[in-house]
Design an enzyme around this catalytic site. Structure first.
Site, PDB file in Angstrom:
ATOM      1  N   SER A  64      26.824 -27.600 -16.118  1.00  0.00           N
ATOM      2  CA  SER A  64      26.348 -26.712 -17.180  1.00  0.00           C
ATOM      3  C   SER A  64      25.384 -27.416 -18.132  1.00  0.00           C
ATOM      4  O   SER A  64      25.701 -28.492 -18.663  1.00  0.00           O
ATOM      5  CB  SER A  64      27.559 -26.202 -17.969  1.00  0.00           C
ATOM      6  OG  SER A  64      27.172 -25.801 -19.267  1.00  0.00           O
ATOM      7  N   GLY A  65      24.253 -26.773 -18.374  1.00  0.00           N
ATOM      8  CA  GLY A  65      23.294 -27.342 -19.322  1.00  0.00           C
ATOM      9  C   GLY A  65      23.845 -27.368 -20.734  1.00  0.00           C
ATOM     10  O   GLY A  65      23.695 -28.350 -21.464  1.00  0.00           O
ATOM     11  N   LEU A  66      24.513 -26.264 -21.111  1.00  0.00           N
ATOM     12  CA  LEU A  66      25.105 -26.199 -22.449  1.00  0.00           C
ATOM     13  C   LEU A  66      26.114 -27.333 -22.635  1.00  0.00           C
ATOM     14  O   LEU A  66      26.091 -28.052 -23.642  1.00  0.00           O
ATOM     15  CB  LEU A  66      25.803 -24.843 -22.622  1.00  0.00           C
ATOM     16  CG  LEU A  66      26.649 -24.688 -23.887  1.00  0.00           C
ATOM     17  CD1 LEU A  66      25.769 -24.638 -25.120  1.00  0.00           C
ATOM     18  CD2 LEU A  66      27.517 -23.422 -23.807  1.00  0.00           C
ATOM     19  N   ASP A  76      21.408 -27.000 -26.678  1.00  0.00           N
ATOM     20  CA  ASP A  76      21.024 -26.490 -25.359  1.00  0.00           C
ATOM     21  C   ASP A  76      19.598 -25.932 -25.443  1.00  0.00           C
ATOM     22  O   ASP A  76      19.359 -24.754 -25.202  1.00  0.00           O
ATOM     23  CB  ASP A  76      22.036 -25.404 -24.947  1.00  0.00           C
ATOM     24  CG  ASP A  76      21.861 -24.965 -23.504  1.00  0.00           C
ATOM     25  OD1 ASP A  76      21.185 -25.677 -22.744  1.00  0.00           O
ATOM     26  OD2 ASP A  76      22.405 -23.907 -23.150  1.00  0.00           O
ATOM     27  N   ASP A 103      22.724 -26.738 -13.407  1.00  0.00           N
ATOM     28  CA  ASP A 103      21.987 -25.815 -14.266  1.00  0.00           C
ATOM     29  C   ASP A 103      20.639 -26.482 -14.566  1.00  0.00           C
ATOM     30  O   ASP A 103      20.560 -27.427 -15.345  1.00  0.00           O
ATOM     31  CB  ASP A 103      22.805 -25.617 -15.544  1.00  0.00           C
ATOM     32  CG  ASP A 103      22.149 -24.677 -16.534  1.00  0.00           C
ATOM     33  OD1 ASP A 103      21.017 -24.226 -16.265  1.00  0.00           O
ATOM     34  OD2 ASP A 103      22.783 -24.403 -17.570  1.00  0.00           O
ATOM     35  N   ASP A 105      18.068 -25.141 -16.000  1.00  0.00           N
ATOM     36  CA  ASP A 105      17.339 -24.436 -17.057  1.00  0.00           C
ATOM     37  C   ASP A 105      16.101 -23.749 -16.459  1.00  0.00           C
ATOM     38  O   ASP A 105      16.220 -23.047 -15.480  1.00  0.00           O
ATOM     39  CB  ASP A 105      16.991 -25.389 -18.208  1.00  0.00           C
ATOM     40  CG  ASP A 105      18.248 -25.860 -18.948  1.00  0.00           C
ATOM     41  OD1 ASP A 105      19.264 -25.135 -18.872  1.00  0.00           O
ATOM     42  OD2 ASP A 105      18.232 -26.930 -19.561  1.00  0.00           O
ATOM     43  N   GLU A 132      16.194 -20.577 -14.325  1.00  0.00           N
ATOM     44  CA  GLU A 132      16.202 -19.275 -15.002  1.00  0.00           C
ATOM     45  C   GLU A 132      14.771 -18.865 -15.362  1.00  0.00           C
ATOM     46  O   GLU A 132      13.922 -19.726 -15.646  1.00  0.00           O
ATOM     47  CB  GLU A 132      17.103 -19.319 -16.240  1.00  0.00           C
ATOM     48  CG  GLU A 132      16.679 -20.307 -17.310  1.00  0.00           C
ATOM     49  CD  GLU A 132      17.812 -20.647 -18.291  1.00  0.00           C
ATOM     50  OE1 GLU A 132      18.930 -20.982 -17.819  1.00  0.00           O
ATOM     51  OE2 GLU A 132      17.587 -20.610 -19.512  1.00  0.00           O
ATOM     52  N   LYS A 138      13.731 -24.073 -23.223  1.00  0.00           N
ATOM     53  CA  LYS A 138      14.597 -22.886 -23.243  1.00  0.00           C
ATOM     54  C   LYS A 138      15.505 -22.884 -24.477  1.00  0.00           C
ATOM     55  O   LYS A 138      15.632 -23.899 -25.185  1.00  0.00           O
ATOM     56  CB  LYS A 138      15.432 -22.808 -21.950  1.00  0.00           C
ATOM     57  CG  LYS A 138      16.323 -23.980 -21.643  1.00  0.00           C
ATOM     58  CD  LYS A 138      17.660 -24.038 -22.363  1.00  0.00           C
ATOM     59  CE  LYS A 138      18.560 -22.880 -22.216  1.00  0.00           C
ATOM     60  NZ  LYS A 138      19.407 -22.899 -21.011  1.00  0.00           N
ATOM     61  N   ASN A 140      19.530 -21.379 -25.380  1.00  0.00           N
ATOM     62  CA  ASN A 140      20.718 -20.815 -24.731  1.00  0.00           C
ATOM     63  C   ASN A 140      20.675 -19.294 -24.797  1.00  0.00           C
ATOM     64  O   ASN A 140      20.318 -18.710 -25.827  1.00  0.00           O
ATOM     65  CB  ASN A 140      21.990 -21.349 -25.394  1.00  0.00           C
ATOM     66  CG  ASN A 140      23.235 -20.856 -24.676  1.00  0.00           C
ATOM     67  OD1 ASN A 140      23.712 -19.753 -24.922  1.00  0.00           O
ATOM     68  ND2 ASN A 140      23.737 -21.659 -23.769  1.00  0.00           N
ATOM     69  N   SER A 141      21.056 -18.656 -23.715  1.00  0.00           N
ATOM     70  CA  SER A 141      20.914 -17.195 -23.596  1.00  0.00           C
ATOM     71  C   SER A 141      21.728 -16.413 -24.610  1.00  0.00           C
ATOM     72  O   SER A 141      21.444 -15.244 -24.876  1.00  0.00           O
ATOM     73  CB  SER A 141      21.337 -16.753 -22.197  1.00  0.00           C
ATOM     74  OG  SER A 141      20.613 -17.466 -21.242  1.00  0.00           O
ATOM     75  N   ARG A 176      17.932 -17.377 -11.538  1.00  0.00           N
ATOM     76  CA  ARG A 176      18.717 -16.687 -12.574  1.00  0.00           C
ATOM     77  C   ARG A 176      17.849 -15.676 -13.303  1.00  0.00           C
ATOM     78  O   ARG A 176      16.772 -16.011 -13.813  1.00  0.00           O
ATOM     79  CB  ARG A 176      19.270 -17.741 -13.519  1.00  0.00           C
ATOM     80  CG  ARG A 176      19.828 -17.238 -14.810  1.00  0.00           C
ATOM     81  CD  ARG A 176      20.642 -18.334 -15.444  1.00  0.00           C
ATOM     82  NE  ARG A 176      20.763 -18.197 -16.877  1.00  0.00           N
ATOM     83  CZ  ARG A 176      21.490 -19.006 -17.641  1.00  0.00           C
ATOM     84  NH1 ARG A 176      22.128 -20.027 -17.096  1.00  0.00           N
ATOM     85  NH2 ARG A 176      21.558 -18.812 -18.930  1.00  0.00           N
ATOM     86  N   HIS A 207      22.657 -12.478 -15.157  1.00  0.00           N
ATOM     87  CA  HIS A 207      23.359 -12.893 -16.367  1.00  0.00           C
ATOM     88  C   HIS A 207      23.481 -11.704 -17.318  1.00  0.00           C
ATOM     89  O   HIS A 207      22.591 -10.853 -17.382  1.00  0.00           O
ATOM     90  CB  HIS A 207      22.587 -14.024 -17.050  1.00  0.00           C
ATOM     91  CG  HIS A 207      23.471 -14.950 -17.845  1.00  0.00           C
ATOM     92  ND1 HIS A 207      24.832 -14.835 -17.903  1.00  0.00           N
ATOM     93  CD2 HIS A 207      23.171 -16.046 -18.601  1.00  0.00           C
ATOM     94  CE1 HIS A 207      25.325 -15.788 -18.660  1.00  0.00           C
ATOM     95  NE2 HIS A 207      24.345 -16.544 -19.100  1.00  0.00           N
TER      96      HIS A 207
HETATM   97  C1  SPV Z   1      25.273 -23.061 -19.144  1.00  0.00           C
HETATM   98  O1  SPV Z   1      26.455 -23.259 -18.869  1.00  0.00           O
HETATM   99  O2  SPV Z   1      24.555 -23.889 -19.689  1.00  0.00           O
HETATM  100  C2  SPV Z   1      24.665 -21.784 -18.826  1.00  0.00           C
HETATM  101  C3  SPV Z   1      25.508 -20.645 -18.759  1.00  0.00           C
HETATM  102  O3  SPV Z   1      23.496 -21.707 -18.670  1.00  0.00           O
HETATM  103  S1  SPV Z   1      25.417 -19.841 -20.240  1.00  0.00           S
HETATM  104  O4  SPV Z   1      25.583 -20.774 -21.321  1.00  0.00           O
HETATM  105  O5  SPV Z   1      26.456 -18.856 -20.127  1.00  0.00           O
HETATM  106  O6  SPV Z   1      24.104 -19.219 -20.341  1.00  0.00           O
HETATM  107 MG    MG Z   2      22.445 -23.316 -19.285  1.00  0.00          MG
END
Ligand code: SPV
Ligand code: MG
Length: 589
Positions: A64-66, A76, A103, A105, A132, A138, A140-141, A176, A207
């Site tokens: 996971s990027g986050l 993130d 991930d 990104d 994505e 980026k 975070n979404s 993504r 997502h």
């Molecule tokens: C992450 O885990 O970094 C993701 C998933 O990209 S989310 O944070 O849900 O977008």
């Molecule tokens: Mg991410």
């Protein structure tokens, strides 16, 4: 140490496939994505967390990027450079045999950045990347609304460039789609999904940040399984997993729960230590140092040292001076000489009413697990192995199925209804040959208490709670001399310079007003102490007192001949006799 092979598999890896032909991690991730069954990827953000994911039984990892950013103390927002991400994911790949979907990104730039990134991931044995359709850098979404999307054609170029650059045929690219989360229509999401599929993505990730899964299920219905679909139910976690299975989802990502769990655990631990200026509250609630050694496979290093270090040459890991200097000596020594356990678990516990109608009280439920399972966990954490449980009432309730546990021996006192605790202990008497921990089956205590008993230099040492001198409601409450009350040669003292343990003067016959504490039902015997107890058991059999005696009576007899050390504690344990005790047990952790 598991070593990475060139194809991304590992020698010595423990996955089921490894016993047959080795299957590379690239192929395993691809099979998860493309296979008919719902698969799961669990978040990891470091070598350690990757090991934990593997240990838990998952078949794949979400890098996971986050979480990786957070573990570095970064946002993130691509604050970690792509090469720093690469370095971190390499630690994860080295630490496990599992396939990793990283991930990626946005791919850290345009098609050209994606090309180089994908080549490097293949080199490092990372099985796939998710990119994505947003813009670098980026965000975070889950932050803000209407984040700008990448131009669809430009993003298709990133996918094609990635696919053309992979150096393993089974490397996977997951595309993504951020359309829904950025406020675009379902049609736009489907249009992009089709375009990314045509561009060669091995799967798409749709997502959503809605609280329900309607959007995802709606997408699945219209998508019609044109290629595998990955989802991330962080926000719509309430939807049963079966609904996604039925909807034809390929893979679920549990996206950030290990980093979040670690934040909670670290906060609690730091707050306790800060407030208490002591470790006693946290020992037993945190993994042991030994656990770290086991997770990092220290045994392998020792074996390798035997193979590669000169026999009389420089210091190896086994060198006692080094082990002592690193504080490892005690822990390692403990694992070399396993301590045995005997748990007396024959009693019904009538005071618990219907809860113990069909099971002994050690099997009452304490937060989803039998009390006995929790006790066994604590024993094991302190290095107790080869544990025997003596059953009696409703013995079939204690079995390998109900208390799954390696190295557990079940013994029976079938005359439990007409005999006492000593008769139960006699069933395990032939195990009293080495260092042994003896404990009642209805007791829970913090691990540090047993660790401390292990450190007392005495052949027999019992844990006594100095704060419990009244013994209200405990076993023998009707007795004017409650059976677990203790008199010793000195009372509890807060002077930590006084290292000499107190010596038991009386137990089982101590008047409430005279007591210096209550025995908690836990004792440790050295090999010699175990022999002394065995000899006393034989003498009780010979004089006919064994059948009806309780353990305090046995202790009193032993103490008349040999010193029995008293290790005082102040709380952090409980035994379950009443409903109130059970409520306490459910709050005890
Ligand atoms: C992450 O885990 O970094 C993701 C998933 O990209 S989310 O944070 O849900 O977008
Ligand atoms: Mg991410």
């Amino acid at each position: 140490m598991k070593l990475r092979d060139l194809d991304g598999t590992r020698s010595g890896a423990s996955s089921p496939q490894q016993s047959q032909a080795p299957v590379s991690r690239f192929s395993r991730l691809r099979a998860m994505l493309a296979g008919p069954d719902l698969s799961f990827l669990m978040e990891a953000h470091s070598g350690l967390s990757a090991k934990i994911v593997e240990e838990a039984g998952f078949q794949g990892i979400w890098g996971s990027g986050l979480s990786m950013s957070a573990a570095l103390g970064l946002r993130d927002n691509n604050e970690a450079s792509w090469s720093q991400v690469l370095e971190q994911v390499e630690y994860m790949a080295d630490a496990t045999s599992l396939p990793i979907l990283l991930d990626g990104d946005t791919g850290h730039g345009n098609f050209n950045n994606v090309r180089r990134f994908v080549r490097k991931l293949c080199e490092r044995g990372v099985a796939g990347v998710c990119i994505e359709d947003k813009l670098f850098p980026k965000t975070n979404s889950f932050i803000g609304e209407a984040q700008p999307l990448a131009d669809m054609e430009e993003f298709c170029g990133r996918i094609r460039a990635g696919k053309d650059s992979q150096t393993d045929d089974d490397f996977s690219i997951v595309a993504r789609i951020e359309a829904l989360i950025s406020g675009h229509s379902m049609d736009e999401a489907l249009r992009r999904a089709e375009a990314y599929h045509q561009a060669g993505a091995d799967a798409i990730l749709i997502h959503s940040k809605k609280r329900t899964a309607n959007e995802i299920i709606g997408f699945m219905e219209r998508w019609g399984n044109r290629c595998p679909v990955v989802i991330v139910p962080t926000m719509y976690y309430g939807t049963p997993t079966d609904a996604f299975r039925k909807a034809g989802v390929s893979t679920i990502i549990w996206a950030n729960h290990l980093v979040r769990a670690s934040i909670t655990a670290m906060r609690t631990t730091a707050a306790h230590i800060h407030a208490d200026q002591s470790l006693t509250q946290v020992e037993g609630r945190v993994a042991s140092v030994k656990d770290i050694f086991a997770l990092m496979d220290n045994d392998e290093l020792e074996t390798a040292g035997d193979r590669y270090l000169p026999v009389t040459g420089g210091p190896g890991m086994t060198d006692p001076a080094i082990a002592e200097a690193t504080g490892a000596a005690g822990d390692l020594a403990a694992s070399d000489a396993p301590v045995r356990g005997i748990v007396l678990a024959a009693s019904q516990g009538e005071a618990l009413g219907p809860l113990t109608a069909d099971r002994p009280k050690c099997m009452v439920d304490v937060r989803g697990r039998p009390l006995l399972s929790q006790l066994l966990d604590t024993l094991r954490q302190s290095g107790v192995r080869d544990i025997a449980v003596v059953r009696g009432f409703a013995k079939d309730a204690i079995s390998a199925e109900t208390v799954p546990s390696a190295g557990l021996t079940l013994l029976d006192n079938d005359r439990f209804a007409t005999t006492g605790e000593v008769a139960s202990l006699l069933r395990a008497a032939d195990r009293l040959t080495g260092e042994t921990v003896l404990v009642y089956g209805d007791v829970l205590f913090r691990r540090y208490i047993l660790d401390a008993l292990m450190g007392v230099e005495a052949d027999i040492v019992i844990a006594v709670d100095a704060l419990r001198q009244r013994a209200e409601g405990q076993r023998g409450a009707h007795n004017p001399h409650p059976r677990d009350l203790v008199l010793a040669d000195k009372p509890f003292s807060t002077s930590y310079l006084d290292d000499e343990p107190a010596i038991l003067s009386a137990i089982g016959s101590v008047a409430v007003g005279d007591s210096m504490g209550e025995w908690i039902g836990l004792m440790r015997l050295s090999a010699r102490g175990a022999g002394l107890v065995r000899a006393e058991l034989e003498s009780m059999q010979a004089d006919g007192s064994a059948d009806h005696a309780d353990i305090p009576a046995l202790l009193a007899r032993v103490a008349a001949r040999h010193p029995v050390a008293v290790h005082y504690i102040t709380g952090h344990w409980l035994d379950v006799d009443t409903m109130t005790d059970l409520a306490d047990a459910r709050n005890f952790s």
